[in-house]
Design a protein around this motif. Structure first.
Motif, PDB file in Angstrom:
ATOM      1  N   THR A 237     -42.612  37.572  24.127  1.00 31.53           N
ATOM      2  CA  THR A 237     -43.672  38.295  23.411  1.00 31.53           C
ATOM      3  C   THR A 237     -43.918  39.689  23.976  1.00 31.53           C
ATOM      4  OG1 THR A 237     -45.345  37.239  24.832  1.00 31.53           O
ATOM      5  CG2 THR A 237     -44.825  36.155  22.753  1.00 31.53           C
ATOM      6  N   GLU A 238     -43.372  39.976  25.140  1.00 29.95           N
ATOM      7  CA  GLU A 238     -43.567  41.282  25.766  1.00 29.95           C
ATOM      8  C   GLU A 238     -42.486  42.281  25.368  1.00 29.95           C
ATOM      9  OE1 GLU A 238     -45.711  42.740  28.050  1.00 29.95           O
ATOM     10  OE2 GLU A 238     -47.145  41.105  27.815  1.00 29.95           O
ATOM     11  N   ILE A 239     -41.270  41.799  25.099  1.00 29.20           N
ATOM     12  CA  ILE A 239     -40.136  42.692  24.874  1.00 29.20           C
ATOM     13  C   ILE A 239     -39.811  42.753  23.389  1.00 29.20           C
ATOM     14  CG2 ILE A 239     -37.695  43.104  25.400  1.00 29.20           C
ATOM     15  CD1 ILE A 239     -38.151  41.701  28.068  1.00 29.20           C
ATOM     16  N   ASP A 240     -39.713  43.962  22.862  1.00 31.77           N
ATOM     17  CA  ASP A 240     -39.429  44.153  21.448  1.00 31.77           C
ATOM     18  C   ASP A 240     -37.988  43.768  21.124  1.00 31.77           C
ATOM     19  OD1 ASP A 240     -41.977  45.111  21.013  1.00 31.77           O
ATOM     20  OD2 ASP A 240     -41.394  47.223  21.256  1.00 31.77           O
ATOM     21  N   GLY A 241     -37.783  43.415  19.850  1.00 32.92           N
ATOM     22  CA  GLY A 241     -36.439  43.150  19.367  1.00 32.92           C
ATOM     23  C   GLY A 241     -36.101  41.671  19.353  1.00 32.92           C
ATOM     24  N   LYS A 242     -34.834  41.392  19.149  1.00 35.48           N
ATOM     25  CA  LYS A 242     -34.369  40.011  19.066  1.00 35.48           C
ATOM     26  C   LYS A 242     -33.906  39.538  20.437  1.00 35.48           C
ATOM     27  CE  LYS A 242     -31.160  36.886  16.740  1.00 35.48           C
ATOM     28  NZ  LYS A 242     -30.094  36.737  15.716  1.00 35.48           N
ATOM     29  N   THR A 243     -34.515  38.444  20.911  1.00 33.96           N
ATOM     30  CA  THR A 243     -34.165  37.863  22.200  1.00 33.96           C
ATOM     31  C   THR A 243     -33.500  36.514  21.979  1.00 33.96           C
ATOM     32  OG1 THR A 243     -35.979  38.965  23.365  1.00 33.96           O
ATOM     33  CG2 THR A 243     -35.047  37.008  24.418  1.00 33.96           C
ATOM     34  N   VAL A 244     -32.437  36.270  22.702  1.00 34.29           N
ATOM     35  CA  VAL A 244     -31.751  34.977  22.702  1.00 34.29           C
ATOM     36  C   VAL A 244     -31.854  34.384  24.099  1.00 34.29           C
ATOM     37  CG1 VAL A 244     -29.484  33.849  22.627  1.00 34.29           C
ATOM     38  CG2 VAL A 244     -30.156  35.407  20.797  1.00 34.29           C
ATOM     39  N   VAL A 245     -32.243  33.111  24.167  1.00 32.93           N
ATOM     40  CA  VAL A 245     -32.285  32.369  25.428  1.00 32.93           C
ATOM     41  C   VAL A 245     -31.136  31.372  25.411  1.00 32.93           C
ATOM     42  CG1 VAL A 245     -33.655  30.908  26.962  1.00 32.93           C
ATOM     43  CG2 VAL A 245     -34.802  32.575  25.462  1.00 32.93           C
ATOM     44  N   THR A 246     -30.289  31.432  26.424  1.00 33.32           N
ATOM     45  CA  THR A 246     -29.131  30.548  26.476  1.00 33.32           C
ATOM     46  C   THR A 246     -28.854  30.168  27.927  1.00 33.32           C
ATOM     47  OG1 THR A 246     -26.840  30.269  25.684  1.00 33.32           O
ATOM     48  CG2 THR A 246     -27.427  32.421  26.605  1.00 33.32           C
ATOM     49  N   ALA A 247     -27.678  29.621  28.190  1.00 35.69           N
ATOM     50  CA  ALA A 247     -27.277  29.248  29.547  1.00 35.69           C
ATOM     51  C   ALA A 247     -25.798  29.545  29.727  1.00 35.69           C
ATOM     52  CB  ALA A 247     -27.544  27.763  29.800  1.00 35.69           C
ATOM     53  N   ASP A 248     -25.391  29.733  30.986  1.00 33.66           N
ATOM     54  CA  ASP A 248     -23.979  29.960  31.254  1.00 33.66           C
ATOM     55  C   ASP A 248     -23.189  28.654  31.225  1.00 33.66           C
ATOM     56  OD1 ASP A 248     -25.347  29.128  33.515  1.00 33.66           O
ATOM     57  OD2 ASP A 248     -24.443  30.592  34.868  1.00 33.66           O
ATOM     58  N   HIS A 249     -23.848  27.553  31.592  1.00 27.06           N
ATOM     59  CA  HIS A 249     -23.203  26.234  31.610  1.00 27.06           C
ATOM     60  C   HIS A 249     -24.295  25.195  31.817  1.00 27.06           C
ATOM     61  CE1 HIS A 249     -23.762  26.046  36.000  1.00 27.06           C
ATOM     62  NE2 HIS A 249     -23.434  27.325  35.985  1.00 27.06           N
ATOM     63  N   GLY A 250     -23.921  23.919  31.869  1.00 23.91           N
ATOM     64  CA  GLY A 250     -24.881  22.854  32.097  1.00 23.91           C
ATOM     65  C   GLY A 250     -24.736  22.241  33.474  1.00 23.91           C
ATOM     66  N   ASN A 251     -25.110  20.981  33.586  1.00 18.74           N
ATOM     67  CA  ASN A 251     -24.985  20.203  34.814  1.00 18.74           C
ATOM     68  C   ASN A 251     -24.604  18.784  34.435  1.00 18.74           C
ATOM     69  OD1 ASN A 251     -25.272  21.193  37.492  1.00 18.74           O
ATOM     70  ND2 ASN A 251     -27.417  21.709  37.098  1.00 18.74           N
ATOM     71  N   SER A 252     -23.779  18.151  35.239  1.00 21.55           N
ATOM     72  CA  SER A 252     -23.350  16.789  34.942  1.00 21.55           C
ATOM     73  C   SER A 252     -23.971  15.813  35.931  1.00 21.55           C
ATOM     74  CB  SER A 252     -21.822  16.693  34.982  1.00 21.55           C
ATOM     75  OG  SER A 252     -21.381  15.516  34.341  1.00 21.55           O
ATOM     76  N   PHE A 253     -24.436  14.701  35.410  1.00 23.51           N
ATOM     77  CA  PHE A 253     -25.117  13.681  36.207  1.00 23.51           C
ATOM     78  C   PHE A 253     -24.294  12.402  36.284  1.00 23.51           C
ATOM     79  CE2 PHE A 253     -28.422  16.635  35.450  1.00 23.51           C
ATOM     80  CZ  PHE A 253     -29.441  16.400  36.362  1.00 23.51           C
ATOM     81  N   GLY A 254     -22.989  12.527  36.384  1.00 22.71           N
ATOM     82  CA  GLY A 254     -22.124  11.363  36.474  1.00 22.71           C
ATOM     83  C   GLY A 254     -21.454  10.993  35.170  1.00 22.71           C
ATOM     84  N   GLU A 255     -21.528  11.877  34.161  1.00 20.68           N
ATOM     85  CA  GLU A 255     -20.804  11.633  32.915  1.00 20.68           C
ATOM     86  C   GLU A 255     -19.291  11.632  33.177  1.00 20.68           C
ATOM     87  OE1 GLU A 255     -24.704  13.606  31.661  1.00 20.68           O
ATOM     88  OE2 GLU A 255     -23.239  13.811  33.288  1.00 20.68           O
ATOM     89  N   PHE A 256     -18.560  10.904  32.361  1.00 17.90           N
ATOM     90  CA  PHE A 256     -17.112  10.842  32.520  1.00 17.90           C
ATOM     91  C   PHE A 256     -16.453  12.108  31.974  1.00 17.90           C
ATOM     92  CE2 PHE A 256     -17.921   6.210  32.650  1.00 17.90           C
ATOM     93  CZ  PHE A 256     -17.264   5.913  33.843  1.00 17.90           C
ATOM     94  N   ALA A 257     -15.384  12.524  32.640  1.00 24.74           N
ATOM     95  CA  ALA A 257     -14.579  13.651  32.177  1.00 24.74           C
ATOM     96  C   ALA A 257     -13.558  13.132  31.174  1.00 24.74           C
ATOM     97  CB  ALA A 257     -13.886  14.327  33.362  1.00 24.74           C
ATOM     98  N   LYS A 258     -14.041  12.637  30.050  1.00 27.59           N
ATOM     99  CA  LYS A 258     -13.153  12.037  29.044  1.00 27.59           C
ATOM    100  C   LYS A 258     -12.065  13.016  28.617  1.00 27.59           C
ATOM    101  CE  LYS A 258     -16.749   8.991  27.201  1.00 27.59           C
ATOM    102  NZ  LYS A 258     -17.542   8.609  26.018  1.00 27.59           N
ATOM    103  N   PRO A 259     -10.843  12.535  28.479  1.00 28.87           N
ATOM    104  CA  PRO A 259     -10.395  11.139  28.425  1.00 28.87           C
ATOM    105  C   PRO A 259     -10.108  10.508  29.789  1.00 28.87           C
ATOM    106  CG  PRO A 259      -8.538  12.574  27.998  1.00 28.87           C
ATOM    107  CD  PRO A 259      -9.737  13.468  28.155  1.00 28.87           C
ATOM    108  N   PHE A 260     -10.489  11.145  30.876  1.00 26.06           N
ATOM    109  CA  PHE A 260     -10.225  10.606  32.207  1.00 26.06           C
ATOM    110  C   PHE A 260     -11.413   9.750  32.670  1.00 26.06           C
ATOM    111  CE2 PHE A 260      -7.914  14.558  31.782  1.00 26.06           C
ATOM    112  CZ  PHE A 260      -6.651  14.254  32.270  1.00 26.06           C
ATOM    113  N   PRO A 261     -11.151   8.622  33.326  1.00 24.29           N
ATOM    114  CA  PRO A 261     -12.237   7.761  33.824  1.00 24.29           C
ATOM    115  C   PRO A 261     -12.771   8.257  35.163  1.00 24.29           C
ATOM    116  CG  PRO A 261     -10.142   6.753  34.328  1.00 24.29           C
ATOM    117  CD  PRO A 261      -9.819   8.016  33.561  1.00 24.29           C
TER     118      PRO A 261
END
Length: 319
Positions: A237-261
């Motif tokens: 609300t402070e900065i004029d124009g179009k702002t996009v909020v995103t991320a560079d990457h996520g975080n994994s909490f023990g999910e499988f690297a499919k197709p690898f177990p």
């Protein structure tokens, strides 16, 4: 790879399942993904924004869960990141191209170590100038203050604000996995720090080893984002124009690297699974779009690489 060195490492770590997992992720799984994965997102600089707020290591589902609580009115969609860690994100999205209409404000020292400051009109190293020794990171509040100042100074530039949060260290209301302050202080003072084998594991390493529960780490991760979102809401609300909020990457909490177990913890490079590549893409427009002008890069003294690397070690990126 030197065979003698490889055999030495296997003799030393051969009974360590966590060591084998990291070797497999680096030498097998990441190569598989790089060979067979087709990127379906354009580089972030090609997207339509005047201001880009990057929340480091923010999963899509975490943002989706949290943002309604902070009065962020806008449109949320899902974006597929081009990489699963910051170094790859910077390489894939900016490479060696020039962006002289962009001012990059960063709490993450990788921006200063992997990209040339001359690629942008200006690079503001918040990781160096706004470091908080008490929590060993750049707080979101400090980033917010720098962001407002830079927005006033550069009203005709595209702006990137690269926050550290929700990446470790966890400095929200709930905290786990904090590293020993003595080790961090030694690094900050340029003195000898404990070897990798002697340092305290990160929260995700402790989760991997069964020392912390998934819920405890998730709660601290969420709390870290919750500390940053009021600052993000204010900037929208402070900065004029179009702002996009995103991320560079996520975080994994023990999910499988499919197709690898193989289970994944944290955010190793080159592992293109949803927990690491599905990130938020939140769009908000405040008033009229800004008129953007490209100009020659500002002349700046080169950043001290050793200081940058110290900051990266403190954040758990490098040892």
């Amino acid at each position: 790879m030197d065979l003698r060195y490889a055999l030495s490492e296997i003799r030393k770590n051969g009974s360590n399942v966590h060591w084998w997992r990291q070797r497999l992720l680096t030498n097998v799984v990441s190569k598989y993904f790089k060979t067979y994965r087709e990127a379906d997102s354009p580089p972030i600089h090609e997207c339509d924004w005047d201001t880009l707020i990057i929340l480091d290591a923010c999963r899509y589902d975490l943002f989706e869960e949290c943002y309604p609580e902070f009065d962020l009115s806008g449109t949320l969609s899902k974006r597929t990141s081009l990489e699963s860690g910051t170094p790859g994100f910077l390489r894939e999205n900016f490479g060696d191209e020039d962006f002289h209409d962009v001012v990059y404000v960063t709490g993450n020292a990788y921006v200063s170590t992997l990209l040339s400051s001359n690629q942008f009109h200006d690079v503001i190293p918040a990781w160096k100038d706004n470091w908080d020794d008490d929590v060993q990171t750049v707080t979101p509040e400090a980033m917010g203050e720098v962001a407002k100042r830079v927005a006033e100074e550069y009203p005709d530039k595209r702006l990137i604000f690269h926050f550290v949060q929700p990446h470790e260290p966890f400095i929200g209301e709930k905290r786990v996995g904090i590293r020993e302050q003595s080790a961090i202080r030694q690094q900050a003072l340029g003195k000898e720090a404990p070897a990798h084998a002697k340092r305290k594991p990160t929260a995700f390493e402790q989760l991997d080893r069964g020392k912390l529960t998934k819920q405890a780490v998730w709660d601290a991760y969420r709390s870290n984002l919750e500390r940053a979102l009021p600052v993000v809401s204010d900037l929208l609300t402070e900065i004029d124009g179009k702002t996009v909020v995103t991320a560079d990457h996520g975080n994994s909490f023990g999910e499988f690297a499919k197709p690898f177990p193989i289970r994944v913890y944290g955010h190793p490079l080159g592992i293109y699974i949803p927990s690491l590549t599905e990130v938020p893409y939140f769009e908000y427009q405040n008033g009229e779009r800004r008129d953007i002008t490209a100009e020659r890069p500002k002349s700046r003294v080169s950043e001290d690489m050793e200081v940058a690397n110290e900051r990266l070690r403190m954040l758990g990126y490098a040892e």
